[in-house]
Design a protein around this motif. Structure first.
Motif, mmCIF file in Angstrom:
data_model
loop_
_atom_site.group_PDB
_atom_site.id
_atom_site.type_symbol
_atom_site.label_atom_id
_atom_site.label_comp_id
_atom_site.label_asym_id
_atom_site.label_seq_id
_atom_site.Cartn_x
_atom_site.Cartn_y
_atom_site.Cartn_z
ATOM 1 N N THR A 2 0.841 -1.199 0.000
ATOM 2 C CA THR A 2 0.000 0.000 0.000
ATOM 3 C C THR A 2 0.877 1.251 0.000
ATOM 4 O OG1 THR A 2 -1.757 -1.158 1.175
ATOM 5 C CG2 THR A 2 -1.809 1.242 1.266
ATOM 6 N N GLY A 3 0.567 2.192 -0.887
ATOM 7 C CA GLY A 3 1.324 3.434 -0.995
ATOM 8 C C GLY A 3 2.432 3.387 -2.029
ATOM 9 N N ASN A 4 2.819 2.196 -2.450
ATOM 10 C CA ASN A 4 3.884 2.062 -3.454
ATOM 11 C C ASN A 4 3.373 2.453 -4.835
ATOM 12 O OD1 ASN A 4 5.483 1.071 -1.429
ATOM 13 N ND2 ASN A 4 5.592 -1.011 -2.226
ATOM 14 N N LYS A 5 4.323 2.853 -5.690
ATOM 15 C CA LYS A 5 4.000 3.204 -7.074
ATOM 16 C C LYS A 5 4.607 2.171 -8.006
ATOM 17 C CE LYS A 5 3.563 8.140 -6.349
ATOM 18 N NZ LYS A 5 2.569 8.837 -7.106
ATOM 19 N N TYR A 6 3.793 1.768 -8.979
ATOM 20 C CA TYR A 6 4.207 0.842 -10.031
ATOM 21 C C TYR A 6 3.765 1.447 -11.349
ATOM 22 C CZ TYR A 6 4.770 -2.462 -6.208
ATOM 23 O OH TYR A 6 5.164 -3.073 -5.038
ATOM 24 N N ILE A 12 -3.636 1.703 -3.404
ATOM 25 C CA ILE A 12 -4.474 2.291 -2.361
ATOM 26 C C ILE A 12 -4.701 1.301 -1.224
ATOM 27 C CG2 ILE A 12 -6.739 3.264 -1.836
ATOM 28 C CD1 ILE A 12 -6.858 4.156 -4.801
ATOM 29 N N SER A 13 -5.138 0.076 -1.574
ATOM 30 C CA SER A 13 -5.436 -0.901 -0.525
ATOM 31 C C SER A 13 -5.574 -2.299 -1.126
ATOM 32 C CB SER A 13 -6.728 -0.541 0.200
ATOM 33 O OG SER A 13 -7.831 -0.610 -0.676
ATOM 34 N N LEU A 23 -5.545 -9.188 -5.371
ATOM 35 C CA LEU A 23 -5.888 -7.939 -6.053
ATOM 36 C C LEU A 23 -5.633 -6.738 -5.162
ATOM 37 C CD1 LEU A 23 -9.289 -8.979 -7.671
ATOM 38 C CD2 LEU A 23 -7.113 -8.640 -8.855
ATOM 39 N N TRP A 24 -5.209 -5.667 -5.784
ATOM 40 C CA TRP A 24 -4.979 -4.392 -5.102
ATOM 41 C C TRP A 24 -5.804 -3.310 -5.783
ATOM 42 C CZ3 TRP A 24 -2.105 -4.280 -0.736
ATOM 43 C CH2 TRP A 24 -1.315 -5.399 -0.487
ATOM 44 N N LEU A 25 -6.397 -2.435 -4.977
ATOM 45 C CA LEU A 25 -7.098 -1.274 -5.503
ATOM 46 C C LEU A 25 -6.036 -0.225 -5.789
ATOM 47 C CD1 LEU A 25 -9.966 -0.270 -6.112
ATOM 48 C CD2 LEU A 25 -9.955 0.809 -3.864
ATOM 49 N N CYS A 26 -5.978 0.217 -7.039
ATOM 50 C CA CYS A 26 -4.926 1.139 -7.466
ATOM 51 C C CYS A 26 -5.530 2.360 -8.151
ATOM 52 C CB CYS A 26 -3.987 0.444 -8.439
ATOM 53 S SG CYS A 26 -3.155 -0.979 -7.737
ATOM 54 N N LYS A 27 -4.829 3.476 -8.017
ATOM 55 C CA LYS A 27 -5.250 4.713 -8.669
ATOM 56 C C LYS A 27 -4.192 5.110 -9.682
ATOM 57 C CE LYS A 27 -6.906 9.379 -7.741
ATOM 58 N NZ LYS A 27 -7.218 10.360 -6.699
ATOM 59 N N CYS A 28 -4.636 5.298 -10.921
ATOM 60 C CA CYS A 28 -3.747 5.726 -11.997
ATOM 61 C C CYS A 28 -3.464 7.227 -11.845
ATOM 62 C CB CYS A 28 -4.404 5.430 -13.342
ATOM 63 S SG CYS A 28 -3.343 5.783 -14.763
ATOM 64 N N ALA A 29 -2.375 7.682 -12.419
ATOM 65 C CA ALA A 29 -2.027 9.105 -12.375
ATOM 66 C C ALA A 29 -3.111 9.980 -12.985
ATOM 67 C CB ALA A 29 -0.697 9.338 -13.080
ATOM 68 N N CYS A 30 -3.926 9.412 -13.889
ATOM 69 C CA CYS A 30 -5.003 10.182 -14.526
ATOM 70 C C CYS A 30 -6.244 10.256 -13.636
ATOM 71 C CB CYS A 30 -5.369 9.569 -15.864
ATOM 72 S SG CYS A 30 -6.283 8.025 -15.723
ATOM 73 N N GLY A 31 -6.271 9.460 -12.554
ATOM 74 C CA GLY A 31 -7.406 9.494 -11.632
ATOM 75 C C GLY A 31 -8.284 8.259 -11.656
ATOM 76 N N THR A 32 -8.117 7.381 -12.641
ATOM 77 C CA THR A 32 -8.905 6.159 -12.738
ATOM 78 C C THR A 32 -8.512 5.198 -11.620
ATOM 79 O OG1 THR A 32 -9.108 6.378 -15.112
ATOM 80 C CG2 THR A 32 -9.434 4.171 -14.206
ATOM 81 N N VAL A 33 -9.512 4.568 -10.993
ATOM 82 C CA VAL A 33 -9.266 3.590 -9.943
ATOM 83 C C VAL A 33 -9.709 2.218 -10.441
ATOM 84 C CG1 VAL A 33 -9.851 2.910 -7.581
ATOM 85 C CG2 VAL A 33 -9.562 5.329 -8.137
#
Length: 69
Positions: A2-6, A12-13, A23-33
């Motif tokens: 959590t908190g890491n960037k790939y 996110i979690s 599975l991990w919930l991730c947020k793209c730099a453009c804002g898509t989750v």
């Protein structure tokens, strides 16, 4: 992780699940989750939600063009 960037993803979690794949919930730099597997994050096969590299950016597929007569 959590908190890491790939790539363009920020983790996110953890998504609660029963078994594999993790599975991990991730947020793209453009804002898509989106949910992304651990394997795809770590091996780089999921770099972004798909916005990266699009010539015209997010949402170009939603634009309707009218033919000029």
């Amino acid at each position: 992780i959590t908190g890491n960037k790939y790539g363009m993803w920020t983790v996110i979690s953890l998504v609660p699940s029963k078994g594999a794949p993790i599975l991990w919930l991730c947020k793209c730099a453009c804002g898509t989750v989106k949910e992304v597997t651990s394997g795809n994050l770590k091996n780089g096969s999921s770099f972004s939600c798909g916005c990266h590299g699009h010539k015209f950016g997010h949402g170009i597929n939603n634009i309707k063009f009218k033919h000029i007569l």
